[in-house]
Design a protein around this motif. Structure first.
Motif, PDB file in Angstrom:
ATOM      1  N   ASP A  19       0.835  -1.207   0.000  1.00  0.00           N
ATOM      2  CA  ASP A  19       0.000   0.000   0.000  1.00  0.00           C
ATOM      3  C   ASP A  19       0.868   1.255   0.000  1.00  0.00           C
ATOM      4  N   GLN A  20       1.942   1.232   0.777  1.00  0.00           N
ATOM      5  CA  GLN A  20       2.841   2.382   0.821  1.00  0.00           C
ATOM      6  C   GLN A  20       3.573   2.564  -0.512  1.00  0.00           C
ATOM      7  N   ALA A  21       3.995   1.444  -1.131  1.00  0.00           N
ATOM      8  CA  ALA A  21       4.647   1.524  -2.441  1.00  0.00           C
ATOM      9  C   ALA A  21       3.687   2.050  -3.496  1.00  0.00           C
ATOM     10  N   PHE A  22       2.405   1.668  -3.384  1.00  0.00           N
ATOM     11  CA  PHE A  22       1.400   2.185  -4.322  1.00  0.00           C
ATOM     12  C   PHE A  22       1.322   3.703  -4.260  1.00  0.00           C
ATOM     13  N   LEU A  23       1.365   4.262  -3.048  1.00  0.00           N
ATOM     14  CA  LEU A  23       1.317   5.724  -2.905  1.00  0.00           C
ATOM     15  C   LEU A  23       2.506   6.386  -3.584  1.00  0.00           C
ATOM     16  N   ILE A  24       3.689   5.764  -3.451  1.00  0.00           N
ATOM     17  CA  ILE A  24       4.887   6.317  -4.098  1.00  0.00           C
ATOM     18  C   ILE A  24       4.725   6.310  -5.607  1.00  0.00           C
ATOM     19  N   TRP A  25       4.323   5.156  -6.162  1.00  0.00           N
ATOM     20  CA  TRP A  25       4.170   5.057  -7.618  1.00  0.00           C
ATOM     21  C   TRP A  25       3.037   5.953  -8.124  1.00  0.00           C
ATOM     22  N   PHE A  26       1.957   6.033  -7.361  1.00  0.00           N
ATOM     23  CA  PHE A  26       0.814   6.850  -7.778  1.00  0.00           C
ATOM     24  C   PHE A  26       1.185   8.326  -7.841  1.00  0.00           C
ATOM     25  N   SER A  27       1.847   8.821  -6.791  1.00  0.00           N
ATOM     26  CA  SER A  27       2.271  10.226  -6.783  1.00  0.00           C
ATOM     27  C   SER A  27       3.326  10.485  -7.852  1.00  0.00           C
ATOM     28  N   PHE A  28       4.207   9.507  -8.082  1.00  0.00           N
ATOM     29  CA  PHE A  28       5.223   9.637  -9.128  1.00  0.00           C
ATOM     30  C   PHE A  28       4.556   9.715 -10.504  1.00  0.00           C
ATOM     31  N   GLY A  29       3.521   8.879 -10.717  1.00  0.00           N
ATOM     32  CA  GLY A  29       2.813   8.898 -11.995  1.00  0.00           C
ATOM     33  C   GLY A  29       2.132  10.238 -12.254  1.00  0.00           C
ATOM     34  N   LEU A  30       1.467  10.788 -11.234  1.00  0.00           N
ATOM     35  CA  LEU A  30       0.838  12.104 -11.385  1.00  0.00           C
ATOM     36  C   LEU A  30       1.879  13.174 -11.683  1.00  0.00           C
ATOM     37  N   MET A  31       3.013  13.097 -10.982  1.00  0.00           N
ATOM     38  CA  MET A  31       4.081  14.068 -11.202  1.00  0.00           C
ATOM     39  C   MET A  31       4.601  13.993 -12.631  1.00  0.00           C
ATOM     40  N   MET A  32       4.751  12.772 -13.173  1.00  0.00           N
ATOM     41  CA  MET A  32       5.267  12.613 -14.529  1.00  0.00           C
ATOM     42  C   MET A  32       4.277  13.128 -15.571  1.00  0.00           C
ATOM     43  N   ILE A  33       2.974  12.970 -15.288  1.00  0.00           N
ATOM     44  CA  ILE A  33       1.965  13.511 -16.208  1.00  0.00           C
ATOM     45  C   ILE A  33       2.079  15.027 -16.277  1.00  0.00           C
ATOM     46  N   VAL A  34       2.176  15.668 -15.109  1.00  0.00           N
ATOM     47  CA  VAL A  34       2.339  17.131 -15.067  1.00  0.00           C
ATOM     48  C   VAL A  34       3.626  17.549 -15.766  1.00  0.00           C
ATOM     49  N   LEU A  79       5.303  15.980 -18.083  1.00  0.00           N
ATOM     50  CA  LEU A  79       5.201  15.759 -19.521  1.00  0.00           C
ATOM     51  C   LEU A  79       4.433  16.891 -20.194  1.00  0.00           C
ATOM     52  N   ILE A  80       3.312  17.289 -19.588  1.00  0.00           N
ATOM     53  CA  ILE A  80       2.512  18.386 -20.151  1.00  0.00           C
ATOM     54  C   ILE A  80       3.324  19.673 -20.184  1.00  0.00           C
ATOM     55  N   VAL A  81       4.046  19.964 -19.106  1.00  0.00           N
ATOM     56  CA  VAL A  81       4.849  21.184 -19.035  1.00  0.00           C
ATOM     57  C   VAL A  81       5.925  21.190 -20.113  1.00  0.00           C
ATOM     58  N   PHE A  82       6.612  20.066 -20.297  1.00  0.00           N
ATOM     59  CA  PHE A  82       7.679  20.008 -21.297  1.00  0.00           C
ATOM     60  C   PHE A  82       7.129  20.093 -22.719  1.00  0.00           C
ATOM     61  N   ILE A  83       5.965  19.491 -22.963  1.00  0.00           N
ATOM     62  CA  ILE A  83       5.355  19.586 -24.288  1.00  0.00           C
ATOM     63  C   ILE A  83       4.975  21.026 -24.599  1.00  0.00           C
ATOM     64  N   LEU A  84       4.332  21.691 -23.638  1.00  0.00           N
ATOM     65  CA  LEU A  84       3.960  23.092 -23.845  1.00  0.00           C
ATOM     66  C   LEU A  84       5.193  23.972 -23.977  1.00  0.00           C
ATOM     67  N   PHE A  85       6.215  23.685 -23.175  1.00  0.00           N
ATOM     68  CA  PHE A  85       7.456  24.454 -23.250  1.00  0.00           C
ATOM     69  C   PHE A  85       8.079  24.342 -24.648  1.00  0.00           C
ATOM     70  N   ALA A  86       8.170  23.106 -25.156  1.00  0.00           N
ATOM     71  CA  ALA A  86       8.761  22.902 -26.487  1.00  0.00           C
ATOM     72  C   ALA A  86       7.922  23.572 -27.567  1.00  0.00           C
ATOM     73  N   ARG A  87       6.600  23.477 -27.420  1.00  0.00           N
ATOM     74  CA  ARG A  87       5.715  24.086 -28.419  1.00  0.00           C
ATOM     75  C   ARG A  87       5.881  25.600 -28.450  1.00  0.00           C
ATOM     76  N   PHE A  88       5.909  26.253 -27.285  1.00  0.00           N
ATOM     77  CA  PHE A  88       6.010  27.714 -27.235  1.00  0.00           C
ATOM     78  C   PHE A  88       7.391  28.198 -27.671  1.00  0.00           C
ATOM     79  N   VAL A  89       8.432  27.427 -27.304  1.00  0.00           N
ATOM     80  CA  VAL A  89       9.772  27.808 -27.746  1.00  0.00           C
ATOM     81  C   VAL A  89       9.853  27.795 -29.274  1.00  0.00           C
TER      82      VAL A  89
END
Length: 237
Positions: A33-48, A50-60
């Protein structure tokens, strides 16, 4: 100057270096259960991320300087309220999604003060931390030092005590860190550990020999655990 090839090897080496992260290789229901929380928060962080880097590359790329616009002064515009509301709403939603499992799991797994309401189905072990070793007392009155033996597929209730300073009870592959406090008894549960041998540590600096305050945890079958208790009883501890 660092080459691009070397830059790409850095994250690969970091991933390889973390292949044996004990807390992510959980061997109990509590640890999973504790490992799930780590992976879950890591997954949400990676989604954010990824979106930031895509928008950054697009605007640049979109607003890069070209021969056509190098002499053009961009128009000064005010903030976009729709975008600001969207970003704020998304951030709140992400936090809410993360908060639900986090609050649920941490609430259910948090240590509690000792009380008379103890499950009869659980196996109880009294854990005493002291400079610089661990003592484990079992339900039949037997005691071991720096060696913990518990049965698999049971709920294990640890009665955590300290005879001197603050310690921290930690078996990385079974559960997270739990403070061991002088003058207080805390109950901490580990559910359904798997058969195996795991290293335990004191995760709170407690003196000059803190690094030596380690112990071995053996998770055995219920039959072997009962036999082990009988053998200990025959030997007188």
């Amino acid at each position: 100057m660092v080459s691009m090839k070397k830059l790409f090897t850095i994250p690969i080496l970091l991933l390889l270096a973390g292949c044996d992260i004990a807390v992510l290789d959980a061997k109990s229901e509590t640890g999973q259960d504790q490992a799930f929380l780590i992976w879950f928060s890591f997954g949400l962080m990676m989604i954010v991320l990824l979106i930031v880097f895509i928008l950054f590359a697009r605007f640049v790329w979109k607003y890069r300087e070209t021969n056509q616009n190098k002499d053009t002064l961009p128009k000064d515009v005010k903030g976009n309220k729709k975008l600001e509301i969207t970003w704020t709403t998304l951030a709140v939603l992400l936090l809410a999604v993360l908060a639900v499992p986090t609050v649920s799991i941490t609430y259910n797994q948090s240590p509690i003060l000792s009380s008379s309401e103890e499950s009869e189905q659980a196996v109880h072990v009294t854990v005493t931390g002291q400079q610089y070793f661990w003592t484990f007392d079992y339900e039949n009155g037997k005691q071991t030092t720096n060696k913990l033996v518990i049965p698999a597929n049971k709920t294990i209730v640890f009665h955590l005590k300290s005879s001197d300073v603050i310690h921290s009870f930690w078996i990385p592959r079974l559960a997270g860190k739990t403070d061991v406090l002088p003058g207080k008894e805390l109950l901490y549960k580990i559910a359904n550990p798997e058969i195996g041998t795991y290293e335990g540590h004191c995760a709170e600096f407690c003196g000059v020999q803190h690094a030596k305050m380690q112990f071995t945890t053996q998770v055995v079958s219920n039959e072997d655990y009962e036999k082990w208790l009988e053998v200990r009883a025959q030997k007188g501890g």
